[in-house]
Write a protein that holds these residues in place. Structure first.
Motif, short mmCIF file in Angstrom:
data_model
loop_
_atom_site.label_atom_id
_atom_site.label_comp_id
_atom_site.label_asym_id
_atom_site.label_seq_id
_atom_site.Cartn_x
_atom_site.Cartn_y
_atom_site.Cartn_z
N TYR A 159 21.51 -13.77 4.55
CA TYR A 159 21.86 -14.85 5.47
C TYR A 159 22.48 -16.02 4.73
N ASP A 160 21.86 -16.43 3.63
CA ASP A 160 22.37 -17.58 2.87
C ASP A 160 23.78 -17.31 2.35
N ASP A 161 24.03 -16.08 1.88
CA ASP A 161 25.36 -15.74 1.40
C ASP A 161 26.37 -15.80 2.55
N GLN A 162 26.02 -15.21 3.68
CA GLN A 162 26.91 -15.26 4.84
C GLN A 162 27.14 -16.71 5.28
N PHE A 163 26.11 -17.50 5.33
CA PHE A 163 26.22 -18.89 5.74
C PHE A 163 27.18 -19.65 4.82
N ASN A 164 27.01 -19.49 3.51
CA ASN A 164 27.88 -20.17 2.55
C ASN A 164 29.33 -19.75 2.69
N THR A 211 30.72 -18.54 5.39
CA THR A 211 31.20 -19.07 6.68
C THR A 211 31.55 -20.55 6.54
N MET A 212 30.72 -21.30 5.84
CA MET A 212 31.00 -22.72 5.62
C MET A 212 32.31 -22.91 4.84
N LYS A 213 32.58 -22.03 3.90
CA LYS A 213 33.84 -22.09 3.14
C LYS A 213 35.03 -21.87 4.09
N LEU A 214 34.92 -20.88 4.97
CA LEU A 214 35.99 -20.64 5.94
C LEU A 214 36.14 -21.83 6.89
N ASN A 215 35.03 -22.42 7.29
CA ASN A 215 35.10 -23.61 8.15
C ASN A 215 35.82 -24.75 7.43
N ASP A 216 35.51 -24.93 6.16
CA ASP A 216 36.19 -25.97 5.38
C ASP A 216 37.68 -25.68 5.26
N ASP A 217 38.01 -24.42 5.00
CA ASP A 217 39.43 -24.04 4.91
C ASP A 217 40.15 -24.33 6.23
N GLU A 218 39.51 -23.98 7.33
CA GLU A 218 40.12 -24.22 8.64
C GLU A 218 40.26 -25.72 8.90
N LYS A 219 39.23 -26.47 8.62
CA LYS A 219 39.28 -27.93 8.81
C LYS A 219 40.41 -28.55 7.98
N GLN A 231 40.91 -16.90 10.85
CA GLN A 231 40.18 -16.28 11.96
C GLN A 231 39.88 -14.81 11.67
N ASP A 232 40.86 -14.10 11.11
CA ASP A 232 40.66 -12.70 10.74
C ASP A 232 39.57 -12.57 9.68
N LYS A 233 39.57 -13.46 8.70
CA LYS A 233 38.54 -13.44 7.65
C LYS A 233 37.16 -13.70 8.25
N ARG A 234 37.08 -14.62 9.20
CA ARG A 234 35.80 -14.92 9.85
C ARG A 234 35.28 -13.68 10.59
N HIS A 235 36.16 -13.00 11.30
CA HIS A 235 35.76 -11.79 12.02
C HIS A 235 35.31 -10.70 11.05
N ALA A 236 36.08 -10.49 9.98
CA ALA A 236 35.73 -9.48 8.98
C ALA A 236 34.39 -9.80 8.33
N LEU A 237 34.15 -11.07 8.08
CA LEU A 237 32.88 -11.49 7.48
C LEU A 237 31.71 -11.15 8.41
N LYS A 238 31.87 -11.43 9.69
CA LYS A 238 30.81 -11.11 10.65
C LYS A 238 30.52 -9.61 10.68
N LEU A 239 31.56 -8.80 10.67
CA LEU A 239 31.37 -7.35 10.66
C LEU A 239 30.67 -6.90 9.38
N GLN A 240 31.12 -7.41 8.26
CA GLN A 240 30.54 -7.04 6.97
C GLN A 240 29.05 -7.40 6.92
N TYR A 241 28.71 -8.58 7.35
CA TYR A 241 27.32 -9.01 7.27
C TYR A 241 26.47 -8.40 8.37
N HIS A 242 27.06 -8.06 9.48
CA HIS A 242 26.31 -7.32 10.50
C HIS A 242 25.78 -6.02 9.88
N GLU A 243 26.64 -5.32 9.17
CA GLU A 243 26.22 -4.07 8.53
C GLU A 243 25.11 -4.31 7.51
N LYS A 244 25.22 -5.40 6.75
CA LYS A 244 24.17 -5.72 5.77
C LYS A 244 22.85 -6.05 6.46
#
Length: 108
Positions: A33-38, A40-48, A77-90
């Motif tokens: 979770y912590d890895d996914q959260f970090n 995701t925050m990086k992607l949020n920063d990139d988007e911002k 947005q594509d990276k965010r979606h791929a990240l969710k899929l990757q971490y869902h599997e984990k």
């Protein structure tokens, strides 16, 4: 910073209560979770940053630069979606599919 620590503790309490993880599940869950959260925050920063750049420069950008900015936005947005899929599997592997669904549909 106390505010960040309070937020982290609130998040921990939320998921511990919501997921009702045993000790082994919690040990598997939190590093993932912590890895996914970090990430995701990086992607949020990139988007911002991208949106701030566009907002500050929109009138001066060429058509090509505008299109590149839009392309970069969709790539995030594509990276965010791929990240969710990757971490869902984990999460499924670590704590099961039902808990993974709870994570993905809960906001904390």
């Amino acid at each position: 910073d106390e505010q960040i620590e309070a937020f982290k503790q609130e998040r921990i309490n939320f998921f511990n209560e919501k997921l009702e993880l045993n000790e082994a599940e919690a040990d598997a869950f939190w590093p993932i979770y912590d890895d996914q959260f970090n990430r995701t925050m990086k992607l949020n920063d990139d988007e911002k940053n991208l949106l701030s750049y566009y907002s500050a420069n929109a009138e001066n950008l060429s058509v090509a630069e505008t299109e590149e900015t839009i392309k970069n936005y969709f790539e995030i947005q594509d990276k965010r979606h791929a990240l969710k899929l990757q971490y869902h599997e984990k999460f499924v592997a670590a704590i099961g599919g039902k808990h993974s669904a709870t994570i993905n549909y809960s906001k904390a």
